[in-house]
Design a protein around this motif. Structure first.
Motif, mmCIF file in Angstrom:
data_model
loop_
_atom_site.group_PDB
_atom_site.id
_atom_site.type_symbol
_atom_site.label_atom_id
_atom_site.label_comp_id
_atom_site.label_asym_id
_atom_site.label_seq_id
_atom_site.Cartn_x
_atom_site.Cartn_y
_atom_site.Cartn_z
ATOM 1 N N THR A 1 -100.584 61.786 45.048
ATOM 2 C CA THR A 1 -99.601 62.733 45.537
ATOM 3 C C THR A 1 -100.318 63.913 46.171
ATOM 4 O O THR A 1 -101.523 64.076 46.015
ATOM 5 N N HIS A 2 -99.545 64.727 46.871
ATOM 6 C CA HIS A 2 -100.085 65.954 47.457
ATOM 7 C C HIS A 2 -100.599 66.842 46.325
ATOM 8 O O HIS A 2 -99.948 66.966 45.288
ATOM 9 N N SER A 3 -101.741 67.461 46.521
ATOM 10 C CA SER A 3 -102.332 68.256 45.436
ATOM 11 C C SER A 3 -101.505 69.477 45.057
ATOM 12 O O SER A 3 -101.674 70.012 43.967
ATOM 13 N N ALA A 4 -100.583 69.909 45.926
ATOM 14 C CA ALA A 4 -99.717 71.042 45.601
ATOM 15 C C ALA A 4 -98.411 70.604 44.931
ATOM 16 O O ALA A 4 -97.580 71.443 44.593
ATOM 17 N N ASN A 5 -98.227 69.312 44.721
ATOM 18 C CA ASN A 5 -97.014 68.799 44.088
ATOM 19 C C ASN A 5 -97.177 68.904 42.567
ATOM 20 O O ASN A 5 -97.308 67.921 41.856
ATOM 21 N N SER A 6 -97.178 70.134 42.095
ATOM 22 C CA SER A 6 -97.459 70.389 40.678
ATOM 23 C C SER A 6 -96.440 69.750 39.747
ATOM 24 O O SER A 6 -96.790 69.332 38.631
ATOM 25 N N GLU A 7 -95.196 69.646 40.165
ATOM 26 C CA GLU A 7 -94.177 69.023 39.309
ATOM 27 C C GLU A 7 -94.516 67.548 39.063
ATOM 28 O O GLU A 7 -94.463 67.070 37.928
ATOM 29 N N ALA A 8 -94.888 66.826 40.119
ATOM 30 C CA ALA A 8 -95.235 65.409 39.961
ATOM 31 C C ALA A 8 -96.524 65.259 39.164
ATOM 32 O O ALA A 8 -96.608 64.407 38.267
ATOM 33 N N ILE A 9 -97.522 66.072 39.470
ATOM 34 C CA ILE A 9 -98.792 65.984 38.750
ATOM 35 C C ILE A 9 -98.571 66.232 37.264
ATOM 36 O O ILE A 9 -99.057 65.487 36.413
ATOM 37 N N SER A 10 -97.796 67.247 36.935
ATOM 38 C CA SER A 10 -97.497 67.553 35.536
ATOM 39 C C SER A 10 -96.744 66.401 34.866
ATOM 40 O O SER A 10 -97.047 66.016 33.729
ATOM 41 N N PHE A 11 -95.762 65.846 35.570
ATOM 42 C CA PHE A 11 -94.991 64.719 35.038
ATOM 43 C C PHE A 11 -95.917 63.574 34.653
ATOM 44 O O PHE A 11 -95.849 63.039 33.536
ATOM 45 N N PHE A 12 -96.783 63.182 35.573
ATOM 46 C CA PHE A 12 -97.670 62.053 35.309
ATOM 47 C C PHE A 12 -98.708 62.383 34.241
ATOM 48 O O PHE A 12 -99.014 61.540 33.390
ATOM 49 N N GLN A 13 -99.246 63.592 34.260
ATOM 50 C CA GLN A 13 -100.231 63.962 33.236
ATOM 51 C C GLN A 13 -99.621 63.938 31.836
ATOM 52 O O GLN A 13 -100.271 63.505 30.881
ATOM 53 N N LYS A 14 -98.376 64.371 31.691
ATOM 54 C CA LYS A 14 -97.716 64.356 30.385
ATOM 55 C C LYS A 14 -97.494 62.936 29.882
ATOM 56 O O LYS A 14 -97.254 62.722 28.695
ATOM 57 N N ARG A 15 -97.589 61.973 30.784
ATOM 58 C CA ARG A 15 -97.382 60.576 30.414
ATOM 59 C C ARG A 15 -98.693 59.787 30.430
ATOM 60 O O ARG A 15 -98.701 58.573 30.572
ATOM 61 N N GLY A 16 -99.813 60.527 30.277
ATOM 62 C CA GLY A 16 -101.100 59.893 30.082
ATOM 63 C C GLY A 16 -101.967 59.697 31.316
ATOM 64 O O GLY A 16 -103.049 59.125 31.221
ATOM 65 N N TYR A 17 -101.520 60.138 32.455
ATOM 66 C CA TYR A 17 -102.310 59.992 33.678
ATOM 67 C C TYR A 17 -103.313 61.143 33.779
ATOM 68 O O TYR A 17 -103.054 62.246 33.318
ATOM 69 N N ALA A 18 -104.440 60.845 34.390
ATOM 70 C CA ALA A 18 -105.474 61.854 34.620
ATOM 71 C C ALA A 18 -105.845 61.842 36.095
ATOM 72 O O ALA A 18 -105.828 60.783 36.741
ATOM 73 N N ILE A 19 -106.174 63.013 36.608
ATOM 74 C CA ILE A 19 -106.629 63.108 37.990
ATOM 75 C C ILE A 19 -108.052 62.570 38.055
ATOM 76 O O ILE A 19 -108.915 62.978 37.282
ATOM 77 N N HIS A 20 -108.279 61.654 38.997
ATOM 78 C CA HIS A 20 -109.598 61.052 39.125
ATOM 79 C C HIS A 20 -110.265 61.318 40.464
ATOM 80 O O HIS A 20 -111.447 61.049 40.617
ATOM 81 N N TRP A 21 -109.511 61.803 41.441
ATOM 82 C CA TRP A 21 -110.141 62.127 42.710
ATOM 83 C C TRP A 21 -109.281 63.105 43.507
ATOM 84 O O TRP A 21 -108.080 63.235 43.280
ATOM 85 N N LEU A 22 -109.941 63.786 44.426
ATOM 86 C CA LEU A 22 -109.298 64.679 45.380
ATOM 87 C C LEU A 22 -109.749 64.245 46.757
ATOM 88 O O LEU A 22 -110.936 63.996 46.979
#
Length: 181
Positions: A126-147
């Protein structure tokens, strides 16, 4: 089908495959969710017609890869695995339906499909500024692996994206760490 108790009664969540005639409905859900996600980025108004066309063309041409979530009989969101691999290419919940666990239920269904096809990891970007989506996925076990930063000609600027992934760990009962919340 999933049933959830609520103060107003029982809520029915149904997850199904998209149908060939769903393109208009799903593209409008996609555009509303996209506009919500783009609010923090800006310039969505200038791109809305192109985005609407892109959503319609994608769903009309790739509906077989789309999973739809309905809430009390109304389509409330959808996700796609465009290449039917471990990558979630699209994930859209209509802003009018957020906060009811629909995203979690849809994500768990997609993860179950990914695991059933023999993949041990689910991925998305997702877009790096899409904090709502990033937070949603992180709360469900996803981790950022690349930029990644790539030039977007429609915006006439570089656009940073993040890639997220989650290991789908097998449990003793044959499921893949999927618990409906």
């Amino acid at each position: 089908m999933f049933y959830f108790g609520a103060n107003a009664g029982v809520l029915l969540i149904h997850i199904r495959n998209a149908r060939e005639g769903d393109a208009n409905l799903l593209s409008e859900i996609g555009i509303r969710a996209w506009q919500n996600a783009m609010a923090s980025i800006g310039e969505a108004d200038a791109m809305v017609d192109a985005a609407r066309s892109a959503f319609f063309n994608f769903v009309a041409g790739s509906w077989i890869t789309v999973t739809v979530i309905e809430w009390n009989g109304h389509a409330a969101g959808w996700a796609a695995r465009e290449t039917l691999d471990e990558k979630i290419s699209d994930f859209w919940i209509d802003p009018a339906f957020t906060g009811h666990g629909l995203g979690t239920a849809l994500l768990q269904d997609i993860e179950k499909d990914i695991a059933a096809q023999g993949f041990d990891t689910a991925m998305m970007q997702t877009h790096s500024a899409n904090s709502e989506a990033i937070s949603f996925f992180q709360k469900r076990g996803y981790a950022i692996h690349w930029l990644s930063i790539a030039y977007n000609p429609k915006l006439d600027r570089d656009v940073p994206s993040v890639g997220l992934s989650k290991a789908l760990e097998s449990t003793d009962d044959g499921t893949y760490g999927l618990v409906l919340v």
